[in-house]
Design a protein around this motif. Structure first.
Motif, PDB file in Angstrom:
ATOM      1  N   ILE A 188      26.208 -20.842  32.331  1.00 29.03           N
ATOM      2  CA  ILE A 188      26.017 -19.387  32.429  1.00 29.03           C
ATOM      3  C   ILE A 188      26.651 -18.937  33.737  1.00 29.03           C
ATOM      4  CG2 ILE A 188      24.372 -17.482  32.414  1.00 29.03           C
ATOM      5  CD1 ILE A 188      22.333 -19.339  31.157  1.00 29.03           C
ATOM      6  N   PRO A 189      27.819 -18.295  33.686  1.00 31.68           N
ATOM      7  CA  PRO A 189      28.448 -17.812  34.921  1.00 31.68           C
ATOM      8  C   PRO A 189      27.863 -16.468  35.346  1.00 31.68           C
ATOM      9  CG  PRO A 189      29.886 -17.407  33.048  1.00 31.68           C
ATOM     10  CD  PRO A 189      28.660 -18.105  32.506  1.00 31.68           C
ATOM     11  N   TYR A 190      28.036 -16.129  36.614  1.00 33.35           N
ATOM     12  CA  TYR A 190      27.628 -14.815  37.165  1.00 33.35           C
ATOM     13  C   TYR A 190      26.182 -14.493  36.772  1.00 33.35           C
ATOM     14  CZ  TYR A 190      32.721 -14.746  36.974  1.00 33.35           C
ATOM     15  OH  TYR A 190      34.049 -15.088  37.055  1.00 33.35           O
TER      16      TYR A 190
ATOM     17  N   GLU B 180      18.771 -10.487  33.874  1.00 34.89           N
ATOM     18  CA  GLU B 180      18.519 -10.530  32.438  1.00 34.89           C
ATOM     19  C   GLU B 180      18.833 -11.899  31.824  1.00 34.89           C
ATOM     20  OE1 GLU B 180      22.498  -8.310  33.058  1.00 34.89           O
ATOM     21  OE2 GLU B 180      20.498  -8.362  33.956  1.00 34.89           O
ATOM     22  N   ASP B 181      19.531 -12.773  32.592  1.00 32.29           N
ATOM     23  CA  ASP B 181      19.815 -14.111  32.090  1.00 32.29           C
ATOM     24  C   ASP B 181      18.637 -15.057  32.282  1.00 32.29           C
ATOM     25  OD1 ASP B 181      22.404 -13.341  31.394  1.00 32.29           O
ATOM     26  OD2 ASP B 181      23.176 -13.797  33.389  1.00 32.29           O
ATOM     27  N   ALA B 182      17.636 -14.665  33.088  1.00 31.87           N
ATOM     28  CA  ALA B 182      16.487 -15.523  33.343  1.00 31.87           C
ATOM     29  C   ALA B 182      15.665 -15.689  32.067  1.00 31.87           C
ATOM     30  CB  ALA B 182      15.636 -14.949  34.463  1.00 31.87           C
ATOM     31  N   GLY B 183      14.951 -16.817  31.963  1.00 34.49           N
ATOM     32  CA  GLY B 183      14.108 -17.060  30.807  1.00 34.49           C
ATOM     33  C   GLY B 183      14.084 -18.535  30.454  1.00 34.49           C
ATOM     34  N   VAL B 184      13.405 -18.864  29.340  1.00 36.89           N
ATOM     35  CA  VAL B 184      13.276 -20.248  28.884  1.00 36.89           C
ATOM     36  C   VAL B 184      14.395 -20.541  27.885  1.00 36.89           C
ATOM     37  CG1 VAL B 184      11.803 -21.910  27.701  1.00 36.89           C
ATOM     38  CG2 VAL B 184      10.787 -20.225  29.246  1.00 36.89           C
ATOM     39  N   TYR B 185      15.161 -21.594  28.164  1.00 33.22           N
ATOM     40  CA  TYR B 185      16.243 -22.027  27.300  1.00 33.22           C
ATOM     41  C   TYR B 185      15.850 -23.347  26.637  1.00 33.22           C
ATOM     42  CZ  TYR B 185      19.318 -18.446  29.198  1.00 33.22           C
ATOM     43  OH  TYR B 185      19.887 -17.248  29.541  1.00 33.22           O
ATOM     44  N   GLU B 186      16.263 -23.514  25.392  1.00 33.79           N
ATOM     45  CA  GLU B 186      15.912 -24.700  24.634  1.00 33.79           C
ATOM     46  C   GLU B 186      17.165 -25.391  24.112  1.00 33.79           C
ATOM     47  OE1 GLU B 186      11.512 -23.480  22.880  1.00 33.79           O
ATOM     48  OE2 GLU B 186      13.271 -23.297  21.579  1.00 33.79           O
TER      49      GLU B 186
ATOM     50  N   SER C  36      22.322 -28.069  19.697  1.00 32.31           N
ATOM     51  CA  SER C  36      22.443 -26.607  19.661  1.00 32.31           C
ATOM     52  C   SER C  36      21.553 -26.009  20.735  1.00 32.31           C
ATOM     53  CB  SER C  36      22.065 -26.055  18.278  1.00 32.31           C
ATOM     54  OG  SER C  36      20.722 -26.388  17.962  1.00 32.31           O
ATOM     55  N   TRP C  37      21.846 -24.760  21.113  1.00 32.06           N
ATOM     56  CA  TRP C  37      21.131 -24.089  22.205  1.00 32.06           C
ATOM     57  C   TRP C  37      20.549 -22.774  21.705  1.00 32.06           C
ATOM     58  CZ3 TRP C  37      20.752 -26.342  27.055  1.00 32.06           C
ATOM     59  CH2 TRP C  37      21.575 -27.451  27.301  1.00 32.06           C
TER      60      TRP C  37
ATOM     61  N   PRO D 197      19.393 -13.291  21.619  1.00 38.81           N
ATOM     62  CA  PRO D 197      20.654 -14.053  21.504  1.00 38.81           C
ATOM     63  C   PRO D 197      21.100 -14.565  22.862  1.00 38.81           C
ATOM     64  CG  PRO D 197      21.065 -11.695  21.303  1.00 38.81           C
ATOM     65  CD  PRO D 197      19.569 -11.859  21.303  1.00 38.81           C
ATOM     66  N   LEU D 198      21.870 -15.639  22.850  1.00 38.83           N
ATOM     67  CA  LEU D 198      22.434 -16.158  24.091  1.00 38.83           C
ATOM     68  C   LEU D 198      23.420 -15.158  24.657  1.00 38.83           C
ATOM     69  CD1 LEU D 198      23.103 -19.848  23.007  1.00 38.83           C
ATOM     70  CD2 LEU D 198      21.314 -19.062  24.556  1.00 38.83           C
ATOM     71  N   PRO D 199      23.514 -15.038  26.001  1.00 36.45           N
ATOM     72  CA  PRO D 199      24.480 -14.102  26.594  1.00 36.45           C
ATOM     73  C   PRO D 199      25.895 -14.394  26.108  1.00 36.45           C
ATOM     74  CG  PRO D 199      22.973 -14.982  28.270  1.00 36.45           C
ATOM     75  CD  PRO D 199      22.719 -15.756  27.020  1.00 36.45           C
ATOM     76  N   GLY D 200      26.666 -13.328  25.867  1.00 39.82           N
ATOM     77  CA  GLY D 200      28.024 -13.504  25.357  1.00 39.82           C
ATOM     78  C   GLY D 200      28.946 -14.227  26.316  1.00 39.82           C
ATOM     79  N   LYS D 201      28.597 -14.257  27.603  1.00 39.74           N
ATOM     80  CA  LYS D 201      29.486 -14.866  28.602  1.00 39.74           C
ATOM     81  C   LYS D 201      29.311 -16.378  28.716  1.00 39.74           C
ATOM     82  CE  LYS D 201      26.041 -13.806  32.165  1.00 39.74           C
ATOM     83  NZ  LYS D 201      25.762 -13.019  33.373  1.00 39.74           N
TER      84      LYS D 201
END
Length: 965
Positions: A258-260, A264-270, A234-235, A242-246
């Motif tokens: 993550i397209p386009y 605001e999409d920058a950050g730490v993902y787990e 899981s991500w 929340p994760l971006p809807g796209k």
């Protein structure tokens, strides 16, 4: 200025690819010429056959991966300067074959994890990895247990099963050349000697700790874990957002895309891998990286100061350098460079040219270009002369602009015949002349004189002074009532040469007179009054009359208060519910500028007709009281309540009704009414009454108690009817003598208790059947279809009705007629027919005996032949009719005369005349159409009609003769 620059490119290199095209385009006047560099060295497109220019673009013919791969840069030059493009890396896609060496067997226990290495051959360009199992035509499908990394090409099996034994081949495809190569197979043997136990997830495939992503690009993160049981993936974002809807999550959550990409999409993902034995987390940071920034061209005068600044986003922070005409710019003297800021003080013509800012980091270089033009010219008013005519009101303030084009900037002086100098007349720093408290004497011609060391120029304009506008009759604040019409005045005085324009505003918004049905502007010239028709509450507010002329604008405001019936009361609440009363409380609605004087309470039930005003305590609820007790309600009834406010203007809209509430139950208080009865069969006492309405039953389980006793007895006989709808009770006792008198009363009850009885009434039991037959019965034939029957009545107490029975041959087919008189007309009979007739009496107890039957014969039927050979003569207002005599047949009644029926048209009143002759004279008004019918008269009735004869309307002096056969 470059409009197209070369970019990093990868080109497929195959036998079909003979040319490579690299873009570069600049705009300029005159058009620029181009040259190119590769790896810092000049490319000679004239002598090298592999290179040629197409406009500014570079065309590489028969490219070679070693000779022509490298870093390219475009240089564009014209007479104003030179710009260089960003450096672009050009490479060629290829894919070599795997080595032929066989691969070692991989031995693994069931339940254990395994990683099969692909080891791709040398290549360049985008690669896609797949695996083939046991030589099958289709590629191995990925699932939660098996994952192929597109970063390494390796195949990961989280938990080996017995069916995984076999040969595995890695397939590598170059997406640009479309070439595919296959590795040697890797044999996998699954050992059966032992089974691997369960263990927590181990993340084997994970994304980098830090990944820089440029704006608009697409990023893919891989994550896969080994473990037993097979882990789930899981991500999430580490910051909890929340994760971006796209986003797209593929291959059973092993890949997050993550397209386009945006800031605001920058950050730490787990990535979280979990099974029943535990969990593990891998994390990485996505950093937004901007690749672009811009500079603006500058057109400046000599001795001005120039400042350009370029900013590029990214980590690590980029370094900057500046180029002029493609050459590095050195910071010295008037030229100062600090980070991304370039400053040149007191610019000269020699500073003109093309400038570029280059931002560089480990991720590459970004270029921004701009042109500097330095202008030197004498003052020139061609583009911006002094305004020819300026109009201003007396007492106002005016500015006359003087803004010639000059480089360097010109010094300005103003003249009105002589040099202007006055406390009211000031020359501002930009050369504008400002005149305050303008008087009539300030009118005239003004000249601006501009001078620099390249020359002198002047421009003139005229100042016209007008009288100010004043509002003589302003609108006044008013009170109005809904439905009225009012006029708000607005009258001005102004300079006679000016035309005032009136505008009205309502609560800050301009009134559109073409769309607002309530508003109309009336007057003309120097008056612009506002008429408001049929005023509504929404028209309360501030009205502003604004008058605009060429020289000034004045305004005046007024407040309009519209009084209307009060708004609906709010928040109605019902409490303290008893059997006959409730307490109501509510909040006041808007009073619409007229205080509420009283409240009226209304109620309705499911069976009431609309809303009814109810009685309250106090009787009249004053406007300042927000509660009341409703009284005199019926128990056990569903009520809705609402409140209506009243003020000096009128009755307002009712408030929202309350939810239905039911009053408490109580003993019934209303007894049945209209208790009566009588009749019925012998030995019966019939009692009837009007049921008590539902709203007066006061509770559930409502019913009736019927009590009766013989007249003179002291003991009541009672029976209970457990039905609220009951309206009749029959007491049967064969010992009850006919027409015995009884005292009767009907009471009520419900689940709470018994209610009152109705007043006692005296009723008779049923009478006995008639014992006599009617006497002196006789009859006469009236016509061929009617017989009239007569008889002497029997005593009234013995029978209230009569039945006449008649038949032809068979008594079982007899017809019956019921009458209450002592005569009866039998109709619809056959002519010349013998009928048997009998009469018997009837009452509520039954039928009496029949009178003796007797015969009576109907008359012969009338002739079937209608009157013929009808002639008519219309003279003035008279119609003369003649027809042939009708001869009756032997079985038909003799003709005794004729009936003439006439009327105007089809719908008017009919007139009937009888005659014993075969002619008739009719006196009728002229000017109307008539319809006439003729029938024979006989003892058996009217004969067949001649049918309608139409007599057309004629003038009084006209005569018509006609016959009708």
């Amino acid at each position: 200025l470059l409009t197209q620059e070369p970019s990093d490119s990868i080109f497929p290199l195959s036998t079909d690819d003979k040319q490579v095209f690299i873009n570069c385009k600049a705009k300029g006047n005159p058009p620029p010429h181009y040259r190119w560099k590769m790896d810092g060295g000049e490319i000679n497109t004239q002598s090298d056959p592999n290179y040629s220019l197409v406009e500014g673009n570079l065309l590489i013919n028969n490219p070679h991966v070693i000779d022509h791969g490298g870093v390219y840069q475009c240089i564009a030059t014209n007479t104003f300067g030179t710009v260089v493009s960003r450096e672009a890396k050009v490479q060629f896609a290829f894919l070599q074959n795997f080595g032929r060496k066989s691969r070692n067997t991989v031995s693994v226990r069931e339940g254990q994890a395994v990683v099969l290495l692909c080891g791709p051959p040398p290549h360049y360009g985008e690669i896609k990895y797949s695996w083939v199992f046991n030589g099958q035509r289709s590629f191995l499908q990925q699932d939660a247990r098996r994952f192929i990394s597109q970063m390494t090409g390796n195949l990961y099996i989280a938990k080996v099963e017995a069916s995984d034994a076999g040969n595995y081949t890695c397939a590598v495809r170059n997406m640009m050349t479309n070439a595919t190569v296959f590795s040697s197979p890797t044999p996998v043997v699954v050992r059966r000697d032992a089974v691997m136990g369960e263990y927590e997830p181990k993340i084997e495939v994970q994304f980098p700790d830090t990944l820089r992503v440029s704006k608009g690009s697409s990023v893919k993160l891989e994550c896969f874990a080994l473990g037993n049981p097979v882990p789930s993936i899981s991500w999430r974002r580490a910051d909890g957002n929340p994760l971006p809807g796209k986003i797209k999550i593929n291959h059973f959550s092993g890949v997050l895309e993550i397209p386009y990409f945006r800031p605001e999409d920058a950050g730490v993902y787990e990535c979280v891998a979990a099974n029943s034995r535990g969990r593990n987390v891998a994390r990485g940071q996505l950093v937004f990286h901007s690749k672009s920034f811009t500079l603006k061209d500058a057109h400046m005068a000599i001795d001005a100061n120039l400042q350009w600044e370029c900013k590029a986003m990214g980590k690590p922070r980029p370094t900057y350098k500046w180029l002029k005409n493609g050459q590095p710019l050195t910071a010295e003297g008037r030229i100062h460079v600090e980070a991304g800021r370039l400053t040149i003080s007191r610019i000269s013509v020699l500073d003109s040219g093309m400038y570029q800012c280059v931002a560089e980091s480990e991720h590459g270089a970004v270029y921004a270009s701009a042109e500097l033009k330095v202008v030197a010219s004498p003052p020139d008013f061609t583009g911006r002369p002094v305004k020819k005519a300026t109009v201003i009101r007396r007492g106002g303030e005016v500015v006359l602009e003087c803004r010639p084009h000059a480089s360097p900037r010109a010094t300005v002086s103003w003249w009105r015949g002589v040099l202007i100098f006055s406390p009211r007349q000031t020359i501002l720093q930009d050369g504008t002349l400002r005149i305050t408290n303008v008087s009539a004497s300030d009118g005239g011609r003004y000249t601006c004189l501009a001078r620099n060391h390249f020359g002198t120029s002047s421009s003139s304009g005229t100042l016209l002074v007008k009288e100010p506008t004043k509002i003589l009759v302003p609108p006044l604040s008013l009170d109005a009532t809904v439905g009225q019409s009012i006029v708000l005045p607005c009258e001005v005085s102004s300079d006679s040469s000016l035309i005032p324009i009136f505008k009205w505003f309502f609560n800050g918004k301009a009134i559109d007179f073409s769309r607002r049905e309530h508003f109309e502007m009336i007057g003309g010239g120097f008056a612009g009054d506002l008429m408001v028709r049929n005023i509504q509450l929404k028209h309360s507010g501030k009205y502003v009359c604004m008058v605009h002329t060429e020289v000034d604008t004045v305004s005046a405001a007024a407040d309009l208060i519209v009084r209307g019936p009060p708004g609906a009361p709010e928040g109605l609440a019902v409490s303290d519910i008893t059997d006959t009363a409730v307490r109501l409380s509510w909040g006041s609605g808007p009073d619409n500028h007229s205080p509420v004087t009283m409240y009226m309470v209304q109620a309705r039930t499911p069976i009431s007709i609309g809303w009814q005003t109810v009685r309250t305590v106090p009787d009249s609820v004053p406007g300042q009281m927000m509660h009341a007790t409703v009284k005199d309600l019926n128990p056990w009834v569903d009520y809705e309540f609402r409140v209506v406010a009243i003020n000096g203007v009128g009755v307002g809209e009712p408030g929202t009704p309350s939810k239905p509430v039911r009053t408490a139950a109580a003993v019934p208080k209303v007894a049945p009414v209209h208790v009566s009865g009588g009749g019925g069969a012998r030995g019966e006492l019939v009692i009837t009454w009007e049921p008590v309405p539902e709203e007066q039953q006061s509770g559930e389980d409502f019913g009736y108690v019927v009590a009766f006793r013989p007249l003179g007895s002291s003991t009541w006989i009672q029976t209970v009817l457990a039905s609220a709808d009951a309206s009749r009770y029959i007491y049967r006792n064969d010992s009850v003598a006919p027409l015995s008198q009884f005292e009767v009363k009907v009471g009520v009850y419900n689940s709470v208790g018994e209610g009152p009885f109705s007043p006692v009434v005296t009723l008779f039991s049923a009478e006995e059947e008639p014992t006599e037959a009617p006497s002196r019965v006789w009859a006469r034939a009236v016509s061929a279809s009617e017989i009239e029957v007569y008889w002497e009545p029997i005593p009234s107490e013995s029978g209230s009705g009569k039945i006449i029975v008649y038949w032809q041959d068979n008594p079982s087919e007899a017809e019956r007629v019921r009458v209450i008189d002592t005569t009866a007309l039998l109709s619809g009979l056959k002519g010349s027919t013998v009928y048997l007739i009998s009469v018997r009496a009837q009452n509520s107890a039954g039928l009496g005996p029949c009178s003796p039957a007797f015969n009576n014969t109907t008359k012969k039927p009338p002739p079937s032949q209608p009157p013929g050979n009808i002639e008519w003569n219309l003279t003035n207002s008279k119609i003369f009719l003649n027809w042939e005599h009708v001869k009756a047949l032997e079985n038909e009644s003799e003709v005794t005369g004729y009936k003439v029926v006439y009327r105007q048209n089809w719908h008017s009143r009919t007139t009937v005349l009888e005659t014993n002759k075969t002619s008739l004279e009719l006196q009728i008004p002229s000017g109307e159409d008539y319809l006439i019918e003729i029938k024979a008269l006989t003892g058996g009735g009217d004969g067949t009609s001649s049918g309608p004869i139409r007599i057309p309307k004629m003038s009084s002096k006209f005569e018509i003769l006609c016959s009708w056969n």
